[in-house]
Design an enzyme around this catalytic site. Structure first.
Site, PDB file in Angstrom:
ATOM      1  N   GLY A   1       0.770  -1.211   0.017  1.00  0.00           N
ATOM      2  CA  GLY A   1      -0.161   0.122  -0.159  1.00  0.00           C
ATOM      3  C   GLY A   1       0.864   1.250   0.151  1.00  0.00           C
ATOM      4  O   GLY A   1       1.748   1.143  -0.493  1.00  0.00           O
ATOM      5  N   LEU A   2       0.244   2.327   0.530  1.00  0.00           N
ATOM      6  CA  LEU A   2       1.066   3.630   0.398  1.00  0.00           C
ATOM      7  C   LEU A   2       1.465   4.001  -0.708  1.00  0.00           C
ATOM      8  O   LEU A   2       2.640   4.419  -1.006  1.00  0.00           O
ATOM      9  CB  LEU A   2       2.219   3.777   1.592  1.00  0.00           C
ATOM     10  CG  LEU A   2       1.876   3.479   3.086  1.00  0.00           C
ATOM     11  CD1 LEU A   2       3.109   3.279   3.798  1.00  0.00           C
ATOM     12  CD2 LEU A   2       1.168   4.590   3.485  1.00  0.00           C
ATOM     13  N   CYS A   3       0.602   3.856  -1.657  1.00  0.00           N
ATOM     14  CA  CYS A   3       0.802   4.519  -3.062  1.00  0.00           C
ATOM     15  C   CYS A   3      -0.464   5.294  -3.699  1.00  0.00           C
ATOM     16  O   CYS A   3      -0.917   5.221  -4.576  1.00  0.00           O
ATOM     17  CB  CYS A   3       1.286   3.484  -3.882  1.00  0.00           C
ATOM     18  SG  CYS A   3       0.273   1.741  -3.749  1.00  0.00           S
ATOM     19  N   GLY A   4      -0.989   6.129  -2.795  1.00  0.00           N
ATOM     20  CA  GLY A   4      -2.259   6.869  -3.059  1.00  0.00           C
ATOM     21  C   GLY A   4      -3.343   6.059  -3.584  1.00  0.00           C
ATOM     22  O   GLY A   4      -3.689   5.076  -2.760  1.00  0.00           O
TER      23      GLY A   4
END
Lengths: 141, 286
Positions: free
Chosen positions: B86-89
């Site tokens: 995750g952590l990709c918008g």
């Protein structure tokens, strides 16, 4: 004006373009045997098997080991789509030797969980790499 | 009201988060560069093999090979490609949302999914859908063999008539800051036929067009899946880089506001102290 004796030759693999040069001749391992290509060849296409690609360019010979692919020949252009293609001097001889031993051991073991076809192919690939390296003058110790 | 110590603590915490997002942005940028390089190296091969396939396909009938067979799409398969992390918008959520839109609108008796990437696997395992294959936690060490495994699964499902049409939903890499969601039919294979005039009429096939077609189609499929995985991975890194850059900027803004707040609070407490002293002195005087 002298007739054009050279043509454009490219080797492309999924890992990128390996070779792109104006060449005089190419010998490649077709499924029905080795064949040679000079400039002005009739358009044709064939599949390749494991073997050696021999390229003549500017009076020099360059060797590649390939594990197969496809080749398209046009009068002034030849494109070789290889699964893998390594220039002889870049062949990792120790890795090929290790692969050869591993494949031989698997073939000898005759246990039922050995995929014989796969081991044979691995052996053929390893032997081919070693042969091409040897042709190019690499010592195999 | 927040005390000075509280505000100070918050500033420190936001600052350390900012350091993390900054580092993640830099890591994503480095990975993006590598992924982009790999993608650009793979594209010429994918392009050439499509062209060669077109030349062969122009010479054979479409019924010549089962992978070209266009059947009624009664059973439809979707390969859904997300990232592992995750952590990709909105990278993963956009793909999943798009996949749901596709699934809702498809007219078919049955639908089977092949989920690629941890986010897709986890998402669809929670739902009541038929998942035929799962591939995850491999993007970090992406190799051609991963593409081959996925290609061979969808090939088997197609040849066994378990699926009649198979589509891929993935993010195409446009640029570092731009991705595009693409839905592509991957099976049956539809070769791009060459333009007539460019195609030499005299053309030899050894041993025959049919004999070449079989390994060529296999190869084409593998390479296509490979390119899709590379596209998606590069797009993911691009999205992560952008998202982390925005997060770093937001943190900066937050720190700025907190400092303002802190200074105001400090000023207020000083003023309060002075008032106390002054009023204390006034009280003594009288």
């Amino acid at each position: 004006m002298p007739e054009e004796k050279t043509f454009q030759f490219e080797i492309v693999t999924p890992e990128g373009k390996v070779y792109s040069e104006t060449v005089e001749s190419v010998i490649a391992p077709g499924v029905d045997g080795y064949f040679g290509v000079l400039a002005g060849h009739t358009p044709f296409m064939t599949a390749l098997k494991i073997g050696e690609i021999r390229v003549r360019t500017h009076g020099e010979t360059v060797l590649f080991a390939t594990t197969g692919g496809f080749v398209e020949v046009l009068p002034h252009r030849m494109t070789l789509l290889a699964e893998t293609a390594e220039e002889a001097s870049r062949i990792d001889v120790s890795r090929a030797l290790a692969a050869k031993e591993r494949a031989e051991k698997r073939l000898k073991s005759r246990s039922p969980d050995v995929d014989v076809e796969r081991a044979r192919l691995a052996l053929a690939r390893a032997l081919n790499r070693l042969r091409v390296a040897q042709h190019a003058g690499v010592r195999i110790g | 009201m927040a005390t000075l110590r509280d505000i100070k603590r918050r500033i420190a915490s936001v600052r350390s988060t900012q350091q993390i997002t900054k580092a993640m942005k830099m890591v994503a940028a480095a990975k993006l560069r590598k992924a982009q390089e790999r993608l650009y190296k793979a594209r010429p091969y994918a392009y050439q093999i499509a062209q060669v396939l077109g030349h062969v396909a122009a010479r054979v009938d479409r019924s010549a090979h089962p992978l070209l067979a266009d059947r009624e799409p009664n059973r439809v398969g979707y390969v859904i490609v997300t990232g592992d992390r995750g952590l990709c918008g909105s990278f993963n959520t956009n793909i999943l949302r798009h996949a749901h839109e596709e699934l809702d609108s498809v007219q078919a008796e049955t639908v089977g999914l092949i989920t690629v990437g941890r986010k897709a696997v986890q998402h669809f395992d929670k739902l009541d859908v038929q998942v035929l294959g799962r591939y995850m936690n491999f993007f970090n060490e992406l190799e051609f063999s991963h593409a081959m495994a996925i290609a061979s699964l969808i090939r088997d499902k197609f040849l066994d008539h378990e699926l009649d049409h198979i589509y891929v939903i993935y993010n195409e890499f446009k640029s570092a800051v731009q991705q595009r969601i693409v839905v592509e039919q991957i099976l049956p294979i539809v070769p791009e036929l060459p333009e007539k005039e460019k195609h030499p009429s005299e053309y030899l096939f050894e041993p025959s067009p049919q004999a070449i077609l079989d390994p060529l189609l296999d190869r084409y499929l593998n390479v296509r899946v490979w390119r899709i995985l590379l596209e998606s991975y590069a797009a993911e890194q691009g999205a992560r880089m952008t998202a982390m850059e925005a997060a770093t900027e937001n943190a900066e803004e937050m720190i700025h506001n907190l400092i303002l707040h802190y200074n105001k609070a400090r000023q207020a407490s000083i003023t309060k102290e002075i008032i106390e002293i002054v009023s204390g002195a006034e009280a003594l005087k009288s």
